[in-house]
Design a protein around this motif. Structure first.
Motif, PDB file in Angstrom:
ATOM      1  N   ILE A 198     -35.190 -29.629   9.845  1.00 30.09           N
ATOM      2  CA  ILE A 198     -33.919 -30.114  10.404  1.00 30.09           C
ATOM      3  C   ILE A 198     -32.842 -30.145   9.323  1.00 30.09           C
ATOM      4  O   ILE A 198     -31.710 -29.686   9.539  1.00 30.09           O
ATOM      5  N   TYR A 199     -33.176 -30.681   8.162  1.00 26.77           N
ATOM      6  CA  TYR A 199     -32.209 -30.694   7.061  1.00 26.77           C
ATOM      7  C   TYR A 199     -31.762 -29.264   6.702  1.00 26.77           C
ATOM      8  O   TYR A 199     -30.576 -29.005   6.496  1.00 26.77           O
ATOM      9  N   GLN A 200     -32.735 -28.359   6.634  1.00 29.65           N
ATOM     10  CA  GLN A 200     -32.409 -26.980   6.269  1.00 29.65           C
ATOM     11  C   GLN A 200     -31.511 -26.336   7.329  1.00 29.65           C
ATOM     12  O   GLN A 200     -30.589 -25.600   6.995  1.00 29.65           O
ATOM     13  N   TRP A 201     -31.770 -26.628   8.592  1.00 33.44           N
ATOM     14  CA  TRP A 201     -30.970 -26.059   9.688  1.00 33.44           C
ATOM     15  C   TRP A 201     -29.504 -26.489   9.574  1.00 33.44           C
ATOM     16  O   TRP A 201     -28.593 -25.666   9.729  1.00 33.44           O
ATOM     17  N   PHE A 202     -29.303 -27.734   9.291  1.00 37.09           N
ATOM     18  CA  PHE A 202     -27.923 -28.217   9.144  1.00 37.09           C
ATOM     19  C   PHE A 202     -27.297 -27.709   7.838  1.00 37.09           C
ATOM     20  O   PHE A 202     -26.123 -27.332   7.803  1.00 37.09           O
ATOM     21  N   TYR A 203     -28.099 -27.709   6.768  1.00 36.24           N
ATOM     22  CA  TYR A 203     -27.574 -27.249   5.470  1.00 36.24           C
ATOM     23  C   TYR A 203     -27.070 -25.810   5.569  1.00 36.24           C
ATOM     24  O   TYR A 203     -26.028 -25.445   5.021  1.00 36.24           O
ATOM     25  N   ASP A 204     -27.806 -24.976   6.320  1.00 41.15           N
ATOM     26  CA  ASP A 204     -27.408 -23.580   6.486  1.00 41.15           C
ATOM     27  C   ASP A 204     -26.033 -23.456   7.131  1.00 41.15           C
ATOM     28  O   ASP A 204     -25.352 -22.429   6.955  1.00 41.15           O
ATOM     29  N   LYS A 205     -25.628 -24.470   7.874  1.00 42.46           N
ATOM     30  CA  LYS A 205     -24.366 -24.402   8.611  1.00 42.46           C
ATOM     31  C   LYS A 205     -23.201 -25.033   7.849  1.00 42.46           C
ATOM     32  O   LYS A 205     -22.078 -25.081   8.366  1.00 42.46           O
ATOM     33  N   THR A 206     -23.460 -25.484   6.630  1.00 41.84           N
ATOM     34  CA  THR A 206     -22.390 -26.084   5.827  1.00 41.84           C
ATOM     35  C   THR A 206     -21.779 -25.046   4.889  1.00 41.84           C
ATOM     36  O   THR A 206     -22.435 -24.044   4.550  1.00 41.84           O
ATOM     37  N   PRO A 207     -20.563 -25.276   4.420  1.00 44.61           N
ATOM     38  CA  PRO A 207     -19.952 -24.349   3.451  1.00 44.61           C
ATOM     39  C   PRO A 207     -20.594 -24.437   2.068  1.00 44.61           C
ATOM     40  O   PRO A 207     -20.294 -23.623   1.194  1.00 44.61           O
ATOM     41  N   TYR A 208     -21.485 -25.431   1.881  1.00 51.49           N
ATOM     42  CA  TYR A 208     -22.166 -25.575   0.591  1.00 51.49           C
ATOM     43  C   TYR A 208     -23.361 -24.628   0.433  1.00 51.49           C
ATOM     44  O   TYR A 208     -23.893 -24.455  -0.660  1.00 51.49           O
ATOM     45  N   PHE A 209     -23.783 -24.073   1.534  1.00 54.80           N
ATOM     46  CA  PHE A 209     -24.979 -23.236   1.532  1.00 54.80           C
ATOM     47  C   PHE A 209     -24.745 -21.944   0.744  1.00 54.80           C
ATOM     48  O   PHE A 209     -23.671 -21.337   0.815  1.00 54.80           O
ATOM     49  N   ASP A 210     -25.765 -21.479   0.000  1.00 58.00           N
ATOM     50  CA  ASP A 210     -25.673 -20.257  -0.801  1.00 58.00           C
ATOM     51  C   ASP A 210     -25.618 -19.035   0.121  1.00 58.00           C
ATOM     52  O   ASP A 210     -26.620 -18.649   0.729  1.00 58.00           O
ATOM     53  N   GLN A 211     -24.464 -18.411   0.203  1.00 57.41           N
ATOM     54  CA  GLN A 211     -24.270 -17.287   1.108  1.00 57.41           C
ATOM     55  C   GLN A 211     -24.975 -16.012   0.630  1.00 57.41           C
ATOM     56  O   GLN A 211     -25.105 -15.047   1.397  1.00 57.41           O
ATOM     57  N   ASN A 212     -25.433 -15.991  -0.618  1.00 58.69           N
ATOM     58  CA  ASN A 212     -26.121 -14.796  -1.144  1.00 58.69           C
ATOM     59  C   ASN A 212     -27.640 -14.896  -1.071  1.00 58.69           C
ATOM     60  O   ASN A 212     -28.331 -13.932  -1.395  1.00 58.69           O
ATOM     61  N   TRP A 213     -28.151 -16.032  -0.658  1.00 58.05           N
ATOM     62  CA  TRP A 213     -29.600 -16.218  -0.585  1.00 58.05           C
ATOM     63  C   TRP A 213     -30.210 -15.265   0.437  1.00 58.05           C
ATOM     64  O   TRP A 213     -29.771 -15.193   1.587  1.00 58.05           O
ATOM     65  N   LYS A 214     -31.199 -14.516   0.025  1.00 57.67           N
ATOM     66  CA  LYS A 214     -31.945 -13.568   0.857  1.00 57.67           C
ATOM     67  C   LYS A 214     -31.099 -12.403   1.364  1.00 57.67           C
ATOM     68  O   LYS A 214     -31.487 -11.712   2.305  1.00 57.67           O
ATOM     69  N   VAL A 215     -29.966 -12.173   0.723  1.00 61.35           N
ATOM     70  CA  VAL A 215     -29.142 -11.014   1.063  1.00 61.35           C
ATOM     71  C   VAL A 215     -29.481  -9.878   0.087  1.00 61.35           C
ATOM     72  O   VAL A 215     -29.334 -10.031  -1.127  1.00 61.35           O
ATOM     73  N   ILE A 216     -29.955  -8.766   0.600  1.00 51.87           N
ATOM     74  CA  ILE A 216     -30.296  -7.618  -0.245  1.00 51.87           C
ATOM     75  C   ILE A 216     -29.004  -7.029  -0.797  1.00 51.87           C
ATOM     76  O   ILE A 216     -28.124  -6.642  -0.021  1.00 51.87           O
ATOM     77  N   PRO A 217     -28.838  -6.960  -2.118  1.00 48.55           N
ATOM     78  CA  PRO A 217     -27.523  -6.629  -2.705  1.00 48.55           C
ATOM     79  C   PRO A 217     -27.209  -5.129  -2.739  1.00 48.55           C
ATOM     80  O   PRO A 217     -26.803  -4.580  -3.761  1.00 48.55           O
ATOM     81  N   VAL A 218     -27.410  -4.466  -1.603  1.00 50.95           N
ATOM     82  CA  VAL A 218     -27.028  -3.063  -1.442  1.00 50.95           C
ATOM     83  C   VAL A 218     -26.110  -2.995  -0.233  1.00 50.95           C
ATOM     84  O   VAL A 218     -26.551  -3.158   0.913  1.00 50.95           O
ATOM     85  N   GLY A 219     -24.821  -2.801  -0.484  1.00 52.02           N
ATOM     86  CA  GLY A 219     -23.839  -2.792   0.598  1.00 52.02           C
ATOM     87  C   GLY A 219     -23.671  -1.400   1.192  1.00 52.02           C
ATOM     88  O   GLY A 219     -23.733  -0.399   0.484  1.00 52.02           O
ATOM     89  N   ARG A 220     -23.456  -1.365   2.509  1.00 49.90           N
ATOM     90  CA  ARG A 220     -23.235  -0.084   3.190  1.00 49.90           C
ATOM     91  C   ARG A 220     -21.769   0.067   3.570  1.00 49.90           C
ATOM     92  O   ARG A 220     -21.179  -0.836   4.145  1.00 49.90           O
ATOM     93  N   GLU A 221     -21.245   1.230   3.264  1.00 51.87           N
ATOM     94  CA  GLU A 221     -19.885   1.587   3.678  1.00 51.87           C
ATOM     95  C   GLU A 221     -20.009   2.619   4.804  1.00 51.87           C
ATOM     96  O   GLU A 221     -20.587   3.677   4.610  1.00 51.87           O
ATOM     97  N   TRP A 222     -19.459   2.274   5.976  1.00 49.45           N
ATOM     98  CA  TRP A 222     -19.586   3.169   7.127  1.00 49.45           C
ATOM     99  C   TRP A 222     -18.304   3.964   7.363  1.00 49.45           C
ATOM    100  O   TRP A 222     -17.233   3.587   6.955  1.00 49.45           O
TER     101      TRP A 222
END
Length: 595
Positions: free
Chosen positions: A571-595
């Motif tokens: 429950i804490y994690q669910w709410f934390y994910d919805k705050t602006p404090y949450f790390d937006q780069n967590w689990k994001v694969i750092p290879v960007g696609r340009e379409w």
């Protein structure tokens, strides 16, 4: 002292016994034995001096080749790089007109063949065959071969493994008397390294390919596995690959001539052989779709004709070396004869559309066909030691009709973006991309751009290292767009280039040889920022008071997922994910696609 004496006696007896425990040897008296020169010949090789039983050490090989280069003005010997233990990886260059630079050879109208031996250092047949062939081109009756092609030759790629030599390297291989070790000094398998480029040997190969641009690449191995009559087995990507025109050229122009040459000299050529049941061929032969971490499939995705030779380990060293000589000689001749048609095939494959790329293949639902198989009789025996059944080979030639099982059905494809972006901090990945010879645009100053990224929703890791890396075993992801701030030094990798398919294979998470699955981005899986409960409680209360829709979503989730409702941490994690404090780069694969 008595213990040492007994131990040395045991080692001696094991050495003498090692050949006795192997399956019976099939008789052989091939015409290729005429290739062996008299021991009084000035240029007799160490292999020939030993009656085909031994292969020279690194230093002996180096000395023999240096002497040949000093005596023959059409050959040059250079270092293609240093091994992990500091040994030179020698590259032999042979040219009729004495032009040895990469600029001259890569632009020559004459084809260029690149032969590599000893990537697995115990499987050293190509080194000794190559030495004999070079001798005969310089001072024997094979001088006309230089009219057909220029030649690059690495006699020993895994030089450190080569010097970890003993009589106990490969128990199921008939010679040489002493043989090297499969892996390098860091225990890495070079023939699993063609996408990640971690070993000095394969880094040297990639540099040679980029600089010299060879037309045909041959990688010489020796098999493991079952018994059969074939002594020289070899293959290439016939179906289910990235270069169908080159595959057709290898099948129709190259293979028939090589097979005829081998048969004419007393050898039995065959395809790559992998028993479907792992023991014998009663259940069929499997034609695997290897990923580009292997030499011949890496070449296929680069649109470079490539052959994987797998000599049969149960055949004597002498027979295997002579068969390799015949193969290499005919390969040079066939390349020269059919070079124009190969060039057209390469152009055709390079011009293929790249709307989508297959990143994984699967087996066909039914076998493709049956193949006539030149096997060896065997029986199933129950072990008195373990109680399990095992195959005992009887040394009697037989013919079988066995299923041919192909792994060439596309299982997973990905659409191809216009380009990929990688931020400057991923220096190791950027260096590897450049080492592959892939064209990149490097930012001279920072830039902000909107790109698509993959974010992991689930993942699991391998339970042990593979080739020194902790690989991703399975995962689920979702795509999201975001504005990315790319610092100077970041790279843009366009897919509309000669190595565009390789770019996709390295960049897309679904690819088993992507940088992501190899574990180069594992650091993004760690969550480093967090909130204490005493902060989360008042924050959640405030969020629920101010956002009725969020409160409704929360109540619905608790009703739908009882386990979630009983899990304070979730429950804490669910709410934390919805705050602006949450790390937006967590689990994001750092290879960007340009379409």
């Amino acid at each position: 002292m008595r213990y040492l004496f007994l131990l040395s006696g045991l080692i001696f007896s094991l050495s003498a016994y090692s050949q006795e425990i192997m399956p019976p040897q099939l008789p052989w008296d091939g015409k290729s034995q005429s290739l062996i020169v008299d021991k009084s010949n000035t240029w007799v090789t160490p292999f020939e001096l030993s009656d085909g039983l031994e292969s020279p050490t690194y230093e002996e090989t180096k000395a023999w080749l240096e002497k040949l280069a000093q005596s023959w003005d059409k050959m040059e010997m250079i270092s293609a790089g240093k091994s992990e233990q500091g040994r030179d990886i020698h590259l032999i260059i042979v040219s009729e007109d004495g032009e040895f630079s990469s600029e001259e050879l890569s632009t020559s109208k004459k084809p260029l063949i690149f032969v590599q031996a000893g990537i697995h250092a115990g499987e050293i047949d190509g080194k000794d065959a190559g030495m004999m062939l070079l001798r005969d081109m310089a001072f024997g009756n094979k001088k006309d071969l230089l009219d057909a092609a220029n030649i690059l030759f690495i006699p020993i790629l895994n030089v450190d493994g080569h010097e970890r030599r003993s009589e106990y390297g490969r128990v199921n291989q008939r010679g040489p008397k002493e043989m090297g070790w499969r892996t390098n000094a860091q225990n890495l398998n070079l023939n699993r390294d063609f996408t990640k480029l971690e070993t000095a040997g394969v880094q040297a190969v990639a540099e040679i390919i980029n600089k010299y641009d060879p037309d045909l690449y041959i990688d010489v191995h020796v098999t493991d596995g079952a018994d059969y009559q074939y002594d020289i087995t070899y293959g290439f990507v016939e179906t289910g690959g990235y270069s169908p025109a080159i595959s057709a050229w290898l099948s129709t122009a190259f293979k028939p001539e090589v097979d005829e040459a081998l048969q004419g000299m007393g050898h039995i050529p065959g395809p790559l052989l992998f028993a479907a049941n792992g023991e014998d061929f009663s259940a069929g032969n499997v034609a695997f779709s290897f990923s580009p971490r292997f030499s011949h499939t890496y070449s296929d995705i680069r649109h470079m004709a490539s052959i994987l030779i797998e000599n049969h380990s149960l055949k004597p060293f002498k027979q295997r070396v002579l068969g390799t000589y015949v193969f290499l000689e005919q390969a040079i001749r066939s390349l020269g004869t059919h070079f124009e048609s190969l060039q057209k095939a390469v152009e055709e494959d390079q011009d293929q559309p790249k709307e989508s790329i297959v990143v994984k293949y699967k087996f066909r639902d039914t076998p493709a066909d049956s193949m006539k198989f030149l096997g060896v009789a065997s029986t199933k025996v129950t072990s008195e030691i373990t109680g399990a059944d095992y195959v005992k080979w009887e040394g009697q030639p037989i013919e079988q009709l066995v299923p041919s099982i192909l792994m060439d059905e596309p299982e997973s494809s990905v659409p191809v973006p216009k380009a990929y972006w990688i931020s400057a901090e991923w220096t190791e990945v950027i260096a590897k991309i450049k080492a592959h010879g892939i064209a990149v645009e490097e930012l001279a100053e920072a830039k902000e751009i909107r790109l698509e990224y993959s974010k992991l929703t689930e993942y699991s890791m391998g339970n042990q290292p593979y080739e020194g890396e902790m690989r991703i075993r399975s995962f689920k992801k979702e795509e999201e767009y975001r504005s990315a701030k790319m610092p100077a030094g970041s790279i843009r990798i366009a897919t509309d280039q000669a190595l565009g398919e390789l770019v996709v294979i390295l960049g897309e998470p679904e690819s088993v040889d992507s940088f992501f699955q190899w574990g180069y981005f594992n650091s993004v899986l760690s969550q480093t920022e967090y909130m204490e409960r005493y902060i989360m409680e008042p924050l959640i209360a405030k969020m629920l008071t101010e956002d009725a829709s969020l409160k409704a979503e929360f109540e619905a989730k608790k009703t739908a997922e009882p386990d979630f409702a009983k899990n304070p941490r979730a429950i804490y994690q669910w709410f934390y994910d919805k705050t602006p404090y949450f790390d937006q780069n967590w689990k994001v694969i750092p290879v960007g696609r340009e379409w």
